[in-house]
Structure formats: structure tokens, C-alpha cells
Design an enzyme around this catalytic site. Structure first.
Site, PDB file in Angstrom:
ATOM      1  N   GLY A 187       0.794  -1.237   0.000  1.00  0.00           N
ATOM      2  CA  GLY A 187       0.000   0.000   0.000  1.00  0.00           C
ATOM      3  C   GLY A 187       0.824   1.284   0.000  1.00  0.00           C
ATOM      4  CE  LYS A 238       7.860   3.015  -7.691  1.00  0.00           C
ATOM      5  NZ  LYS A 238       7.240   2.227  -6.609  1.00  0.00           N
ATOM      6  CB  THR A 249      11.041  -3.086 -11.525  1.00  0.00           C
ATOM      7  OG1 THR A 249      10.253  -3.578 -10.443  1.00  0.00           O
ATOM      8  CG2 THR A 249      12.365  -2.543 -11.006  1.00  0.00           C
TER       9      THR A 249
HETATM   10  P1  GTP Z   1       4.328  -1.817  -5.118  1.00  0.00           P
HETATM   11  O1  GTP Z   1       4.677  -0.382  -5.373  1.00  0.00           O
HETATM   12  O2  GTP Z   1       3.934  -2.565  -6.337  1.00  0.00           O
HETATM   13  O3  GTP Z   1       5.357  -2.521  -4.286  1.00  0.00           O
HETATM   14  O4  GTP Z   1       2.973  -1.841  -4.222  1.00  0.00           O
HETATM   15  P2  GTP Z   1       2.493  -0.769  -3.141  1.00  0.00           P
HETATM   16  O5  GTP Z   1       3.132  -1.059  -1.832  1.00  0.00           O
HETATM   17  O6  GTP Z   1       2.614   0.602  -3.677  1.00  0.00           O
HETATM   18  O7  GTP Z   1       0.965  -1.140  -2.992  1.00  0.00           O
HETATM   19  P3  GTP Z   1      -0.309  -0.399  -3.638  1.00  0.00           P
HETATM   20  O8  GTP Z   1      -0.524   0.900  -2.967  1.00  0.00           O
HETATM   21  O9  GTP Z   1      -0.198  -0.418  -5.115  1.00  0.00           O
HETATM   22  O10 GTP Z   1      -1.448  -1.381  -3.166  1.00  0.00           O
HETATM   23  C1  GTP Z   1      -1.510  -2.705  -3.689  1.00  0.00           C
HETATM   24  C2  GTP Z   1      -2.900  -3.028  -4.128  1.00  0.00           C
HETATM   25  O11 GTP Z   1      -3.767  -3.034  -3.031  1.00  0.00           O
HETATM   26  C3  GTP Z   1      -3.479  -1.985  -5.096  1.00  0.00           C
HETATM   27  O12 GTP Z   1      -4.283  -2.666  -6.032  1.00  0.00           O
HETATM   28  C4  GTP Z   1      -4.330  -1.099  -4.214  1.00  0.00           C
HETATM   29  O13 GTP Z   1      -5.414  -0.499  -4.900  1.00  0.00           O
HETATM   30  C5  GTP Z   1      -4.793  -2.075  -3.177  1.00  0.00           C
HETATM   31  N1  GTP Z   1      -4.928  -1.426  -1.885  1.00  0.00           N
HETATM   32  C6  GTP Z   1      -3.975  -0.778  -1.189  1.00  0.00           C
HETATM   33  N2  GTP Z   1      -4.427  -0.368  -0.017  1.00  0.00           N
HETATM   34  C7  GTP Z   1      -5.716  -0.744   0.031  1.00  0.00           C
HETATM   35  C8  GTP Z   1      -6.719  -0.620   1.030  1.00  0.00           C
HETATM   36  O14 GTP Z   1      -6.519  -0.080   2.111  1.00  0.00           O
HETATM   37  N3  GTP Z   1      -7.922  -1.170   0.746  1.00  0.00           N
HETATM   38  C9  GTP Z   1      -8.152  -1.811  -0.405  1.00  0.00           C
HETATM   39  N4  GTP Z   1      -9.327  -2.353  -0.610  1.00  0.00           N
HETATM   40  N5  GTP Z   1      -7.233  -1.956  -1.365  1.00  0.00           N
HETATM   41  C10 GTP Z   1      -6.032  -1.420  -1.143  1.00  0.00           C
HETATM   42 MG    MG Z   2       3.483   1.224  -5.441  1.00  0.00          MG
END
Ligand code: GTP
Ligand code: MG
Length: 223
Positions: A15, A38, A42
Site C-alpha cells: 500500500g 518515484k 520495475t
Molecule cells: P508496489 O509499489 O507494487 O510494491 O505496491 P504498493 O506497496 O505501492 O501497494 P499499492 O498501494 O499499489 O497497493 C496494492 C494493491 O492493493 C493496489 O491494487 C491497491 O489499490 C490495493 N490497496 C492498497 N491499499 C488498500 C486498502 O486499504 N484497501 C483496499 N481495498 N485496497 C487497497
Molecule cells: Mg506502489
């Protein structure tokens, strides 16, 4: 130089982008012009998805960013969805490229949110890991952690790494509606161990304030 926040997580897909977008809103509501960055993304085939999500959200609050392009927001883009070390075949990455890119964005903002890739122990090249970036950038770190079973271990490992590296940080739990057992299986320990805990969606404004306080303390220590 604007205020800098480095957003990391206990792992990939926890997230960071989601939280960074909430932080853009929170800082904007405080009257700050927010920028995003950012350094490395990757798994990029056409557009860098994280960079684009951050850029579009930031643009909606800070129209001055319209003079930038997505390549200003994401310096290094690699097609292989892997740690930067692997995606870049172990070649050295010159961190000064990030400083040049940051300076361009910082001309248009008061605070900048920098999203890392994966978690803290993700290798960038032979010399640097993700955890080396917040110090290089002189940024306060925000650690995003999760609420699934195992979150106590994952959270404590990342906090331990930040403390060992003497990095100033704030952390918060990104609980999702499907994390049904969190309150019975993990929360009791967090409540026992920590005086207060942040849950990201609910507490985003308090988190933004805590990050500003952390940056102020950091700057006092440097002065
Ligand atoms: P990377 O940059 O790929 O390492 O991932 P990240 O840590 O940035 O995670 P990101 O914020 O992309 O969240 C991963 C997935 O979970 C995405 O599809 C988001 O939309 C979903 N997501 C993140 N937080 C939440 C949340 O609190 N609730 C829901 N329902 N979905 C979430
Ligand atoms: Mg991300």
C-alpha cells in the site's frame, strides 16, 4: 529544498502508492504544495503505473506540476518486475541522477513524497539497498505495514531495520476490509507494545502532522 518523505513498506503490494496518494491529499489540505517522485519503478511495459498514479493525484492538487512529464517523476524504469538489482542486471546506479530529478520537482512544491520500490531490504545495486535512500535524500521515512496474520513480525523487522540505521520514521497499518481477524489476532500485541498506533485511512491527517514534526526534529538535529 522542500521537505522530503520516503514511503516504504514491509514488502511489495502493501500500500505504498495507496498511502502516498492519501498523504498527497492530507498535505494539500494543510496548504502545502505537494510533489511526488518515484526514483525506480520495475515492471514497466508502457507507462510506469505507480509514477502515473502519484503524478495524476499530485497534479489534481498542485497544477504547477503540469510542466513536468512522467519521465521527470520516474527516473529509472525497467520492464522486468523484480528488485532493481535484478531488473538492471546488477549494474551500478548513480544516485546523483535522483538528486537532479528531485531538484526539478522541488522547484514546484513545498513537500515531496518519494515512493520506494518493494521494502527496505530491496537491493538497488552492489552498494545500495532501498534503506540507503532515505538517508541519501535526508528524508523522513513513512513505513506502511499490513494487517494480515504475520503483520507483527513484518512490522517489527522493518522497524528494527529503521532503528538500527538510526533513520527517523513514522509507521502505520494499512488495514483492508478483508483483514477481518486483525483486531483479535494482531492488534492486542500492537496495543501492548506501542503507546499509540496509526491506522492509515482513519489517521492520515495525524500521520501527515507526525511526519512534519519528524522533519522539524530532523532539521533541528542537522542545524
Ligand atoms: P508496489 O509499489 O507494487 O510494491 O505496491 P504498493 O506497496 O505501492 O501497494 P499499492 O498501494 O499499489 O497497493 C496494492 C494493491 O492493493 C493496489 O491494487 C491497491 O489499490 C490495493 N490497496 C492498497 N491499499 C488498500 C486498502 O486499504 N484497501 C483496499 N481495498 N485496497 C487497497
Ligand atoms: Mg506502489
Amino acid at each position: 529544498m522542500s521537505k522530503r518523505i520516503f514511503v516504504t513498506a514491509t514488502n511489495t503490494n502493501i500500500g505504498k502508492t495507496f498511502t502516498s496518494q492519501l498523504l498527497i491529499g492530507a498535505f494539500s489540505r494543510m496548504g502545502l504544495r505537494v510533489g511526488v517522485y518515484k526514483p525506480i519503478e520495475t515492471g514497466v511495459t508502457t507507462l510506469p503505473a505507480d509514477g502515473e498514479a502519484l503524478f495524476q493525484t499530485a497534479l489534481s492538487f498542485n497544477p504547477e506540476l503540469a510542466s513536468l512529464s512522467i519521465d521527470d517523476i520516474v527516473t529509472l524504469q525497467f520492464p522486468l518486475p523484480a528488485a532493481p538489482f535484478v531488473a538492471n542486471k546488477g549494474e551500478k546506479i548513480d544516485l546523483s541522477r535522483f538528486d537532479t530529478a528531485l531538484a526539478k520537482i522541488e522547484a514546484l512544491c513545498d513537500i515531496i513524497i518519494i515512493e520506494g520500490a518493494g521494502g527496505l531490504m530491496v537491493p538497488i545495486d552492489d552498494e545500495n539497498m532501498m534503506i540507503d535512500l532515505p538517508r541519501h535524500f535526508n528524508a523522513a521515512t513513512f513505513l506502511v505495514t499490513h494487517c494480515n496474520l504475520g503483520c507483527i513480525n513484518d512490522t517489527l523487522l522493518s522497524i528494527n531495520a529503521l532503528e538500527n540505521a538510526a533513520l527517523p520514521y513514522v509507521w502505520g497499518l494499512n488495514c483492508r476490509s478483508e483483514d477481518k481477524n486483525f483486531e483479535t489476532v494482531s492488534l492486542p500485541y500492537f496495543n501492548h507494545r506501542f503507546e499509540s498506533i496509526y491506522q492509515i485511512e482513519k489517521d492520515i491527517d495525524a500521520i501527515a502532522k507526525a511526519l512534519l514534526d519528524t522533519i522539524s526534529l530532523q532539521n533541528e538535529e542537522i542545524a
